[in-house]
Design a protein around this motif. Structure first.
Motif, mmCIF file in Angstrom:
data_model
loop_
_atom_site.group_PDB
_atom_site.id
_atom_site.type_symbol
_atom_site.label_atom_id
_atom_site.label_comp_id
_atom_site.label_asym_id
_atom_site.label_seq_id
_atom_site.Cartn_x
_atom_site.Cartn_y
_atom_site.Cartn_z
ATOM 1 N N TYR A 95 15.712 -36.319 -23.810
ATOM 2 C CA TYR A 95 16.286 -36.664 -22.508
ATOM 3 C C TYR A 95 15.116 -36.658 -21.529
ATOM 4 O O TYR A 95 14.854 -35.672 -20.853
ATOM 5 C CB TYR A 95 17.357 -35.646 -22.120
ATOM 6 C CG TYR A 95 18.550 -35.677 -23.043
ATOM 7 C CD1 TYR A 95 19.633 -36.500 -22.762
ATOM 8 C CD2 TYR A 95 18.594 -34.908 -24.191
ATOM 9 C CE1 TYR A 95 20.737 -36.545 -23.610
ATOM 10 C CE2 TYR A 95 19.684 -34.949 -25.043
ATOM 11 C CZ TYR A 95 20.749 -35.768 -24.735
ATOM 12 O OH TYR A 95 21.826 -35.816 -25.578
ATOM 13 N N ALA B 105 18.191 -37.863 -18.823
ATOM 14 C CA ALA B 105 19.010 -38.692 -19.701
ATOM 15 C C ALA B 105 18.154 -39.414 -20.725
ATOM 16 O O ALA B 105 16.950 -39.566 -20.565
ATOM 17 C CB ALA B 105 19.787 -39.713 -18.881
ATOM 18 N N ILE C 183 22.781 -48.098 -22.372
ATOM 19 C CA ILE C 183 23.522 -46.875 -22.675
ATOM 20 C C ILE C 183 22.735 -45.700 -22.118
ATOM 21 O O ILE C 183 21.566 -45.512 -22.441
ATOM 22 C CB ILE C 183 23.726 -46.702 -24.185
ATOM 23 C CG1 ILE C 183 24.455 -47.919 -24.765
ATOM 24 C CG2 ILE C 183 24.501 -45.417 -24.477
ATOM 25 C CD1 ILE C 183 24.466 -47.963 -26.267
ATOM 26 N N ARG D 141 22.738 -41.735 -21.944
ATOM 27 C CA ARG D 141 23.306 -40.564 -22.614
ATOM 28 C C ARG D 141 22.777 -39.307 -21.928
ATOM 29 O O ARG D 141 21.570 -39.128 -21.801
ATOM 30 C CB ARG D 141 22.895 -40.593 -24.080
ATOM 31 C CG ARG D 141 23.483 -39.508 -24.915
ATOM 32 C CD ARG D 141 23.266 -39.817 -26.379
ATOM 33 N NE ARG D 141 24.200 -40.890 -26.744
ATOM 34 C CZ ARG D 141 24.018 -41.718 -27.757
ATOM 35 N NH1 ARG D 141 22.967 -41.643 -28.511
ATOM 36 N NH2 ARG D 141 24.913 -42.646 -28.018
ATOM 37 N N ARG E 277 32.960 -39.688 -24.219
ATOM 38 C CA ARG E 277 32.616 -38.263 -24.272
ATOM 39 C C ARG E 277 32.583 -37.808 -25.718
ATOM 40 O O ARG E 277 33.434 -38.169 -26.512
ATOM 41 C CB ARG E 277 33.630 -37.454 -23.488
ATOM 42 C CG ARG E 277 33.706 -37.881 -22.040
ATOM 43 C CD ARG E 277 34.549 -36.946 -21.214
ATOM 44 N NE ARG E 277 34.879 -37.473 -19.915
ATOM 45 C CZ ARG E 277 34.044 -37.637 -18.910
ATOM 46 N NH1 ARG E 277 32.793 -37.327 -19.065
ATOM 47 N NH2 ARG E 277 34.448 -38.114 -17.755
ATOM 48 N N HIS E 278 31.567 -37.029 -26.020
ATOM 49 C CA HIS E 278 31.393 -36.453 -27.345
ATOM 50 C C HIS E 278 31.185 -34.958 -27.145
ATOM 51 O O HIS E 278 31.142 -34.472 -26.024
ATOM 52 C CB HIS E 278 30.192 -37.081 -28.049
ATOM 53 C CG HIS E 278 30.240 -38.574 -28.072
ATOM 54 N ND1 HIS E 278 31.014 -39.271 -28.968
ATOM 55 C CD2 HIS E 278 29.649 -39.500 -27.289
ATOM 56 C CE1 HIS E 278 30.875 -40.564 -28.736
ATOM 57 N NE2 HIS E 278 30.057 -40.730 -27.726
ATOM 58 N N ARG F 276 28.252 -33.995 -24.743
ATOM 59 C CA ARG F 276 27.450 -35.161 -24.409
ATOM 60 C C ARG F 276 28.343 -36.211 -23.760
ATOM 61 O O ARG F 276 29.495 -36.374 -24.126
ATOM 62 C CB ARG F 276 26.830 -35.722 -25.679
ATOM 63 C CG ARG F 276 25.824 -36.825 -25.434
ATOM 64 C CD ARG F 276 25.281 -37.352 -26.730
ATOM 65 N NE ARG F 276 26.210 -38.372 -27.220
ATOM 66 C CZ ARG F 276 26.349 -38.704 -28.489
ATOM 67 N NH1 ARG F 276 25.671 -38.100 -29.417
ATOM 68 N NH2 ARG F 276 27.190 -39.635 -28.845
ATOM 69 N N THR F 277 27.801 -36.927 -22.788
ATOM 70 C CA THR F 277 28.522 -38.007 -22.133
ATOM 71 C C THR F 277 27.670 -39.269 -22.196
ATOM 72 O O THR F 277 26.483 -39.231 -21.896
ATOM 73 C CB THR F 277 28.822 -37.655 -20.660
ATOM 74 O OG1 THR F 277 29.503 -36.393 -20.606
ATOM 75 C CG2 THR F 277 29.700 -38.699 -20.011
ATOM 76 N N ASP F 278 28.284 -40.384 -22.573
ATOM 77 C CA ASP F 278 27.598 -41.674 -22.626
ATOM 78 C C ASP F 278 28.199 -42.592 -21.569
ATOM 79 O O ASP F 278 29.414 -42.744 -21.481
ATOM 80 C CB ASP F 278 27.759 -42.337 -23.989
ATOM 81 C CG ASP F 278 27.078 -41.565 -25.105
ATOM 82 O OD1 ASP F 278 26.283 -40.669 -24.800
ATOM 83 O OD2 ASP F 278 27.350 -41.877 -26.272
ATOM 84 N N TYR G 190 28.111 -46.553 -20.168
ATOM 85 C CA TYR G 190 27.770 -47.904 -20.602
ATOM 86 C C TYR G 190 27.729 -48.842 -19.403
ATOM 87 O O TYR G 190 28.695 -48.920 -18.639
ATOM 88 C CB TYR G 190 28.796 -48.426 -21.612
ATOM 89 C CG TYR G 190 28.787 -47.675 -22.916
ATOM 90 C CD1 TYR G 190 28.054 -48.139 -24.000
ATOM 91 C CD2 TYR G 190 29.504 -46.492 -23.070
ATOM 92 C CE1 TYR G 190 28.037 -47.451 -25.204
ATOM 93 C CE2 TYR G 190 29.499 -45.784 -24.260
ATOM 94 C CZ TYR G 190 28.756 -46.276 -25.319
ATOM 95 O OH TYR G 190 28.744 -45.587 -26.500
#
Length: 102
Positions: free
Chosen positions: A3, A32, A51, A53, A84-85, A88-90, A92
């Motif tokens: 990041y 990020a 993307i 992240r 959302r994972h 972690r947030t993505d 787009y």
């Protein structure tokens, strides 16, 4: 995953001042991982996408990179999708549609 880039997550809201209502913006500066990729959707359309992240769970309406200037709207980007994972947030950002000529 590194990041290593700085991005600004911008959240918009409304503030009432008597009878007037104005848009307010708050931003959060985070580190990020930024990459570009082509995404293919189910209908066969392909889009050039950025993307972004970030580590952690965040919410934003717009996004800006290191050249962010709050007085210049051209330095912000609309977020088309958020996923959302685990931790972690993505975000787009769709840049353009990829069209093949043949």
């Amino acid at each position: 995953m590194r990041y290593d880039q700085t991005v600004y997550l911008i959240k918009e809201g409304y503030e009432e001042d008597g009878l007037n209502e104005r848009v307010t913006q708050t931003f959060t500066m985070v580190k990020a991982n930024v990459k570009r990729a082509n995404l293919t959707f189910g209908d066969g359309s392909i889009y050039d996408t950025t993307i972004v992240r970030v580590f952690g769970e965040y919410d934003a309406d717009k996004l800006a990179f290191a050249n962010y200037d709050p007085s210049d709207a051209s330095t912000t980007h609309e977020i088309q999708q958020i996923s959302r994972h685990f931790n972690r947030t993505d975000f787009y950002i769709i840049n353009s549609e990829v069209i093949f000529h043949g």
